[in-house]
Design a protein around this motif. Structure first.
Motif, mmCIF file in Angstrom:
data_model
loop_
_atom_site.group_PDB
_atom_site.id
_atom_site.type_symbol
_atom_site.label_atom_id
_atom_site.label_comp_id
_atom_site.label_asym_id
_atom_site.label_seq_id
_atom_site.Cartn_x
_atom_site.Cartn_y
_atom_site.Cartn_z
ATOM 1 N N ALA A 1 -9.287 6.480 -1.006
ATOM 2 C CA ALA A 1 -10.162 6.489 -2.607
ATOM 3 C C ALA A 1 -10.816 7.016 -2.708
ATOM 4 C CB ALA A 1 -10.673 5.405 -1.825
ATOM 5 N N SER B 1 -7.143 5.076 4.224
ATOM 6 C CA SER B 1 -7.423 4.703 2.756
ATOM 7 C C SER B 1 -8.941 5.127 2.276
ATOM 8 C CB SER B 1 -8.054 3.120 3.199
ATOM 9 O OG SER B 1 -7.551 2.427 3.774
ATOM 10 N N PHE C 1 -7.192 -0.606 2.531
ATOM 11 C CA PHE C 1 -8.098 -1.181 3.354
ATOM 12 C C PHE C 1 -8.216 -2.938 3.379
ATOM 13 C CE2 PHE C 1 -11.308 2.102 0.595
ATOM 14 C CZ PHE C 1 -11.320 2.661 1.467
ATOM 15 N N THR C 2 -8.044 -3.629 2.798
ATOM 16 C CA THR C 2 -7.640 -4.783 3.066
ATOM 17 C C THR C 2 -5.878 -5.383 4.200
ATOM 18 O OG1 THR C 2 -7.294 -5.643 1.126
ATOM 19 C CG2 THR C 2 -5.901 -7.307 2.104
ATOM 20 N N SER D 1 -7.996 10.037 -4.892
ATOM 21 C CA SER D 1 -7.328 9.678 -6.151
ATOM 22 C C SER D 1 -7.502 10.365 -7.356
ATOM 23 C CB SER D 1 -8.258 8.193 -6.027
ATOM 24 O OG SER D 1 -9.614 7.516 -6.171
ATOM 25 N N SER E 1 -5.116 2.349 -1.549
ATOM 26 C CA SER E 1 -6.290 2.582 -0.639
ATOM 27 C C SER E 1 -6.781 1.209 -0.844
ATOM 28 C CB SER E 1 -7.053 3.565 -1.393
ATOM 29 O OG SER E 1 -7.311 4.861 -1.621
ATOM 30 N N VAL E 2 -6.994 0.989 -1.770
ATOM 31 C CA VAL E 2 -7.444 -0.925 -1.660
ATOM 32 C C VAL E 2 -6.971 -1.589 -1.111
ATOM 33 C CG1 VAL E 2 -7.883 -3.434 -2.799
ATOM 34 C CG2 VAL E 2 -8.611 -0.747 -3.358
ATOM 35 N N VAL F 1 -5.716 4.762 -6.422
ATOM 36 C CA VAL F 1 -6.867 3.300 -5.873
ATOM 37 C C VAL F 1 -5.979 2.461 -5.075
ATOM 38 C CG1 VAL F 1 -8.713 2.512 -6.970
ATOM 39 C CG2 VAL F 1 -7.961 4.965 -7.541
ATOM 40 N N LEU F 2 -5.258 1.929 -6.046
ATOM 41 C CA LEU F 2 -4.686 0.544 -5.652
ATOM 42 C C LEU F 2 -4.271 0.459 -4.487
ATOM 43 C CD1 LEU F 2 -3.951 -2.494 -6.551
ATOM 44 C CD2 LEU F 2 -1.995 -1.965 -7.132
ATOM 45 N N SER G 1 -4.723 5.112 -10.822
ATOM 46 C CA SER G 1 -4.455 3.977 -10.426
ATOM 47 C C SER G 1 -4.270 3.596 -9.113
ATOM 48 C CB SER G 1 -5.111 3.002 -11.771
ATOM 49 O OG SER G 1 -2.853 2.874 -12.346
ATOM 50 N N ALA H 1 1.088 -1.095 -0.104
ATOM 51 C CA ALA H 1 0.144 0.137 -0.213
ATOM 52 C C ALA H 1 1.070 1.040 -0.222
ATOM 53 C CB ALA H 1 -0.717 0.373 1.465
#
Length: 161
Positions: free
Chosen positions: A117, A113, A134-135, A120, A130-131, A127-128, A124, A44
């Motif tokens: 997001a 995150s 979140f994970t 962003s 942020s994903v 965004v990735l 990309s 991240a």
């Protein structure tokens, strides 16, 4: 009232007791969960830091600061259990320390995150990042639940008459 503390590593496979490193911890469920948290937070941070024309907006700086801070803290906890340092420092309640750290970390990474997001701007990599944030929050939530079970299940209370 007597309290018994259970170490998060008590359910791991036994390794050589005399050795400095506990490599069996890395093969346990708890160890693999911690390793995945460290890797997810590293990815991240790299996604946000390597964004083309890295935007110097406050949300991205906050995201990077929070994710890197908790990356190093989780790496410290991981190395502490691999090198069996938690057994040498018995004056610290490690379960409570980790529970508080993970609780604060999950909340701050979730906020970072969401901000990442929201701002962003179609990048990309942001965004990735942020994903992956979140994970990381989800993985930290799993650890919080596990630590809560350890801390609440290990306390024995007796009613005095």
């Amino acid at each position: 009232m007597s309290h018994t503390m259970v170490s998060p590593t008590s359910a791991t496979m036994s390794d050589h007791e005399g050795s400095v490193m506990n490599l069996a911890y890395t093969r346990s469920l708890t160890g693999m969960l911690r390793i995945s948290q460290v890797l997810v937070l590293l990815i991240a941070a790299l996604c946000v830091a390597c964004a083309p024309g890295w935007p110097y907006h406050a949300p991205y700086q906050y995201f990077l600061a929070v994710v890197l801070w908790f990356f190093f803290v989780l790496l410290f906890f991981l190395l502490m259990y691999i090198f069996r340092l938690h057994g040498k420092m018995t004056c610290v309640n490690w379960v409570l320390t980790e529970f508080l750290n993970y609780s604060v970390g999950a909340f701050l990474i979730l906020v970072a995150s969401v901000l990442g997001a929201a701002f962003s701007y179609g990048y990309s990599s942001l965004v990735l990042g942020s994903v992956f944030g979140f994970t990381g929050t989800l993985l930290m939530g799993i650890t919080i639940r596990k630590l809560y079970r350890i801390s609440s299940g290990s306390q024995q209370t007796s009613a005095a008459v």
